[in-house]
Design an enzyme around this catalytic site. Structure first.
Site, PDB file in Angstrom:
ATOM      1  N   LYS A 267       0.867  -1.185   0.000  1.00 38.78           N
ATOM      2  CA  LYS A 267       0.000   0.000   0.000  1.00 38.78           C
ATOM      3  C   LYS A 267       0.898   1.228   0.000  1.00 38.78           C
ATOM      4  O   LYS A 267       1.854   1.312   0.779  1.00 38.78           O
ATOM      5  CB  LYS A 267      -0.924   0.000   1.229  1.00 38.78           C
ATOM      6  CG  LYS A 267      -1.779   1.278   1.356  1.00 38.78           C
ATOM      7  CD  LYS A 267      -2.844   1.160   2.441  1.00 38.78           C
ATOM      8  CE  LYS A 267      -3.528   2.510   2.697  1.00 38.78           C
ATOM      9  NZ  LYS A 267      -4.560   2.442   3.748  1.00 38.78           N
ATOM     10  N   ASP A 272      -2.812   9.866   4.159  1.00 40.49           N
ATOM     11  CA  ASP A 272      -4.220   9.491   4.213  1.00 40.49           C
ATOM     12  C   ASP A 272      -4.974  10.463   5.118  1.00 40.49           C
ATOM     13  O   ASP A 272      -5.003  10.311   6.337  1.00 40.49           O
ATOM     14  CB  ASP A 272      -4.362   8.052   4.748  1.00 40.49           C
ATOM     15  CG  ASP A 272      -5.822   7.595   4.784  1.00 40.49           C
ATOM     16  OD1 ASP A 272      -6.688   8.319   4.238  1.00 40.49           O
ATOM     17  OD2 ASP A 272      -6.078   6.518   5.354  1.00 40.49           O
ATOM     18  N   LYS A 279     -10.537  12.522   8.385  1.00 47.51           N
ATOM     19  CA  LYS A 279     -10.239  11.970   9.705  1.00 47.51           C
ATOM     20  C   LYS A 279     -10.187  13.080  10.749  1.00 47.51           C
ATOM     21  O   LYS A 279      -9.822  14.208  10.432  1.00 47.51           O
ATOM     22  CB  LYS A 279      -8.849  11.303   9.686  1.00 47.51           C
ATOM     23  CG  LYS A 279      -8.760   9.981   8.976  1.00 47.51           C
ATOM     24  CD  LYS A 279      -7.313   9.488   9.003  1.00 47.51           C
ATOM     25  CE  LYS A 279      -7.126   8.221   8.197  1.00 47.51           C
ATOM     26  NZ  LYS A 279      -7.738   7.032   8.792  1.00 47.51           N
ATOM     27  N   ASP A 290       1.106   5.819   5.911  1.00 51.14           N
ATOM     28  CA  ASP A 290       0.202   4.962   5.133  1.00 51.14           C
ATOM     29  C   ASP A 290       0.841   4.398   3.855  1.00 51.14           C
ATOM     30  O   ASP A 290       0.191   3.714   3.072  1.00 51.14           O
ATOM     31  CB  ASP A 290      -1.086   5.725   4.803  1.00 51.14           C
ATOM     32  CG  ASP A 290      -2.323   4.847   4.908  1.00 51.14           C
ATOM     33  OD1 ASP A 290      -2.235   3.759   5.508  1.00 51.14           O
ATOM     34  OD2 ASP A 290      -3.381   5.244   4.376  1.00 51.14           O
ATOM     35  N   ASP A 349     -12.420   7.013   3.344  1.00 48.50           N
ATOM     36  CA  ASP A 349     -11.262   6.693   4.207  1.00 48.50           C
ATOM     37  C   ASP A 349     -10.898   5.205   4.150  1.00 48.50           C
ATOM     38  O   ASP A 349      -9.894   4.784   4.690  1.00 48.50           O
ATOM     39  CB  ASP A 349     -11.567   7.112   5.653  1.00 48.50           C
ATOM     40  CG  ASP A 349     -10.302   7.187   6.496  1.00 48.50           C
ATOM     41  OD1 ASP A 349      -9.191   7.162   5.907  1.00 48.50           O
ATOM     42  OD2 ASP A 349     -10.416   7.272   7.741  1.00 48.50           O
ATOM     43  N   GLU A 351      -9.733   3.817   1.646  1.00 47.20           N
ATOM     44  CA  GLU A 351      -9.156   4.013   0.309  1.00 47.20           C
ATOM     45  C   GLU A 351      -8.116   2.961  -0.055  1.00 47.20           C
ATOM     46  O   GLU A 351      -7.915   2.645  -1.221  1.00 47.20           O
ATOM     47  CB  GLU A 351      -8.522   5.413   0.232  1.00 47.20           C
ATOM     48  CG  GLU A 351      -7.086   5.549   0.787  1.00 47.20           C
ATOM     49  CD  GLU A 351      -6.953   5.223   2.267  1.00 47.20           C
ATOM     50  OE1 GLU A 351      -7.966   5.291   2.976  1.00 47.20           O
ATOM     51  OE2 GLU A 351      -5.834   4.907   2.712  1.00 47.20           O
ATOM     52  N   ARG A 353      -7.822  -0.310   0.241  1.00 46.89           N
ATOM     53  CA  ARG A 353      -8.270  -1.512  -0.482  1.00 46.89           C
ATOM     54  C   ARG A 353      -8.620  -1.183  -1.927  1.00 46.89           C
ATOM     55  O   ARG A 353      -8.493  -2.019  -2.810  1.00 46.89           O
ATOM     56  CB  ARG A 353      -9.436  -2.155   0.267  1.00 46.89           C
ATOM     57  CG  ARG A 353     -10.699  -1.337   0.282  1.00 46.89           C
ATOM     58  CD  ARG A 353     -11.691  -1.800   1.348  1.00 46.89           C
ATOM     59  NE  ARG A 353     -11.260  -1.403   2.692  1.00 46.89           N
ATOM     60  CZ  ARG A 353     -11.917  -1.710   3.802  1.00 46.89           C
ATOM     61  NH1 ARG A 353     -13.026  -2.418   3.727  1.00 46.89           N
ATOM     62  NH2 ARG A 353     -11.476  -1.311   4.970  1.00 46.89           N
TER      63      ARG A 353
HETATM   64  N1  BES Z   1      -4.791   4.031   6.714  1.00 49.18           N
HETATM   65  C1  BES Z   1      -5.959   3.683   7.432  1.00 49.18           C
HETATM   66  C2  BES Z   1      -5.727   2.552   8.441  1.00 49.18           C
HETATM   67  C3  BES Z   1      -4.752   2.800   9.558  1.00 49.18           C
HETATM   68  C4  BES Z   1      -5.186   3.027  10.836  1.00 49.18           C
HETATM   69  C5  BES Z   1      -3.394   2.721   9.341  1.00 49.18           C
HETATM   70  C6  BES Z   1      -4.297   3.214  11.865  1.00 49.18           C
HETATM   71  C7  BES Z   1      -2.476   2.901  10.372  1.00 49.18           C
HETATM   72  C8  BES Z   1      -2.945   3.148  11.641  1.00 49.18           C
HETATM   73  C9  BES Z   1      -7.057   3.229   6.478  1.00 49.18           C
HETATM   74  O1  BES Z   1      -7.041   3.792   5.218  1.00 49.18           O
HETATM   75  C10 BES Z   1      -8.360   3.638   7.108  1.00 49.18           C
HETATM   76  O2  BES Z   1      -8.565   4.796   7.287  1.00 49.18           O
HETATM   77  N2  BES Z   1      -9.200   2.650   7.414  1.00 49.18           N
HETATM   78  C11 BES Z   1     -10.454   2.887   8.011  1.00 49.18           C
HETATM   79  C12 BES Z   1     -11.448   2.028   7.302  1.00 49.18           C
HETATM   80  C13 BES Z   1     -12.881   2.284   7.693  1.00 49.18           C
HETATM   81  C14 BES Z   1     -13.302   3.657   7.232  1.00 49.18           C
HETATM   82  C15 BES Z   1     -13.746   1.227   7.080  1.00 49.18           C
HETATM   83  C16 BES Z   1     -10.352   2.488   9.486  1.00 49.18           C
HETATM   84  O3  BES Z   1      -9.685   1.509   9.785  1.00 49.18           O
HETATM   85  O4  BES Z   1     -10.911   3.186  10.309  1.00 49.18           O
HETATM   86 ZN    ZN Z   2      -5.172   4.457   4.548  1.00 45.40          ZN
HETATM   87 ZN    ZN Z   3      -8.071   5.690   5.137  1.00 44.17          ZN
END
Ligand code: BES
Ligand code: ZN
Ligand code: ZN
Length: 498
Positions: A267, A272, A279, A290, A349, A351, A353
């Protein structure tokens, strides 16, 4: 600082700090530590008793000498319980000894080869773990600080053994450990750099630089126009809110006689923000990390020239930023990935995947025997496994076993989560083939199931590194606050098994 392995007798070494070791619960030390203790007329055991030193893992006792030996000081490091002794204990002991030596401004450090005696560890493994512990324990990211007055590092750190048979193996192990550590440092540096420095175009530059230095590595880069033609709408959709152009990067390491082909996918979201579903500040503050998956892939490639594994390795990452703007992708938008699967982007968010969908389809077209992807994918994985353990999801038993075994040797924590197919219903969309969010629960797994839709029947493993990618506090003696370089040693170890 130079690291080396030398043949010799610890008792005769002239140095500022002489490092020996002890297991917990051992009354009378044997081996090289025992010999030093005898030469000091039992001073070590006496001081240990007086200071209440129990040789717990991670502990150390510094003893100042007064001419009894050529060494100025002896440092006894604790290896913990002999039963629980492993490569990780060696890494920690080595890191602890390096830091203690630096604290007293030591110039020359001489150390015992941890574990090769009473610990019965293969000397190559022991020396490798020592190099990793010392180099990673010494790591600092201070380039943006005006001054760093924490003392100068030692000039040399020599591992001394009197065992002629161990010497050759230790030499090889040391070199390997140095390579593994350097590759990890490479990834740490990329992760620690702020997002306005490590942009998608910067990741392209780094990939090109690696290829320039290694005749067995080639790189192909696809820009926005080419990606549009290829139908990478999912990736481009996430990238469209940013002022930085996206790139898909494909590195190839091709040794002359490789039999197997492996694809590593990372990734590569260089920042992000969450996109339009932005966020909160607390969740955004470390989101320069990220791209840790791509950093790990690049770290691996930085070491391939020297390590020369006999396997063809492809590194793929789709680099972009996830930003809100008037051009940004909106909740409810539908994009078509390169394999024609349509995705309803209900959460901007989630994103990672969506970008990985196209990267995985691209990787799968290369017809690899295995695909391994690394991604800071979900907060849910951190909730499930905590900050120090990565989540493993795989459609292949053999691959899963290999990765768990590699992780153990590399000193990385990896735990399997099930790719439970009954949860597939949670990512079915009303308007498209898939949606990019599921319900409240099991978010690491539903993200894994989403990715699975893009790898076909190819043996594949997904490693969610959201927890360990960035250490908010020091995780152990050799993992300071900041980017950890997680995945690099795991993947290098994995590639070595071919
Ligand atoms: N980059 C984040 C995940 C993340 C969280 C990485 C903490 C490192 C530390 C990812 O893109 C994200 O924001 N995921 C969301 C998904 C949700 C909106 C379904 C999450 O995990 O909250
Ligand atoms: Zn992310
Ligand atoms: Zn994200």
């Amino acid at each position: 600082m130079e690291m080396s392995v030398k043949k010799g007798d610890l008792r005769e070494e002239k140095c500022d700090v002489l490092v020996v070791n002890e297991f917990e619960g051992v009354k009378e030390p044997g081996g090289a530590t025992g010999a030093v203790n005898k030469a000091l007329a039992g001073l070590l055991t006496k001081m240990e008793k007086e200071e209440g030193f129990t040789a717990e893992r991670g502990s150390a006792l510094m003893i100042r000498l007064n001419g009894e030996l050529p060494a100025k000081r002896v440092l006894v490091v604790g290896l913990g319980k002999r039963k629980a002794f492993d490569e990780e204990a060696v890494r920690e002991a080595a890191a602890v000894s390096y830091k203690a030596a630096k604290r007293v401004n030591a110039k020359r450090v001489v150390s015992i080869l941890h574990g090769a005696g009473a610990g019965k560890m293969d000397p190559a493994k022991a020396a490798k773990a020592m190099a990793e512990g010392v180099r990673l324990g010494a790591y600092e990211f201070v380039k943006y600080k005006k001054s760093e007055k924490k003392g100068k590092p030692p000039v040399s750190f020599d591992i001394v053994t009197d065992d002629a048979r161990a010497y050759g193996a230790a030499l090889k192990g040391l070199e390997l450990g140095e390579r593994f550590a350097a590759a990890t440092v490479f990834a740490r540096d990329l992760g620690n750099e702020p997002s306005h420095r490590v942009t998608p175009e910067e990741l392209v530059r780094v990939a090109r630089e690696i290829a320039r230095k290694n005749k067995f590595v080639r790189v192909r880069v696809f820009d926005k126009t080419q990606l549009k033609r290829m139908g990478a709408e999912a990736f481009l959709g996430i990238a469209q809110g940013s002022d930085h152009d996206p790139f898909l990067v494909h590195l190839v390491y091709k040794p002359p006689r490789a039999k197997k082909r492996v694809a590593l996918v990372g990734k590569a979201v260089t920042f992000d923000s969450g996109g339009l579903q932005i966020k909160p500040w607390d969740g955004m503050k470390t989101m320069k990390i990220d791209m840790a998956g791509a950093a790990a892939v690049l770290g691996v490639f930085s070491a391939l020239a020297a390590l020369k594994p006999n396997v063809e390795v492809h590194g793929v990452f789709a680099a972009c930023e996830n930003m809100p703007s008037g051009k940004a992708i909106k909740p409810g938008d539908v994009v078509r990935a390169m394999n024609k699967t349509t995705i309803e982007v209900l959460h901007t968010d989630a994103e990672g995947r969506v970008t990985l969908a196209d990267a995985l389809v691209y990787a799968n077209k290369l017809k690899p025997a295995f695909i391994v992807d690394l991604a800071t994918l979900t907060g849910a994985c951190v909730a499930a496994l905590g900050e120090e353990i990565s989540g493993l999801m795989s459609n292949d038993k053999g691959l899963r076993g290999k990765l768990l075994e590699s992780a153990r040797h590399a000193g990385e924590s990896l735990w399997e989560l099930p790719l439970e197919s009954r949860y597939k219903k949670l990512i079915k969309s009303d308007v498209a083939d898939l949606k990019n969010v599921a319900g409240h629960y099991g978010g690491a797994i539903t993200a894994g199931l989403f990715l699975q839709e893009f790898v076909g029947a190819t043996p594949w493993a997904h490693i969610d590194i959201a927890g360990p990618s960035y250490a908010e506090r020091p995780l152990n003696a050799y993992t300071p606050v900041g980017a950890s370089g997680v995945g690099v040693r795991l993947l290098l170890e994995f590639l070595r098994t071919f």
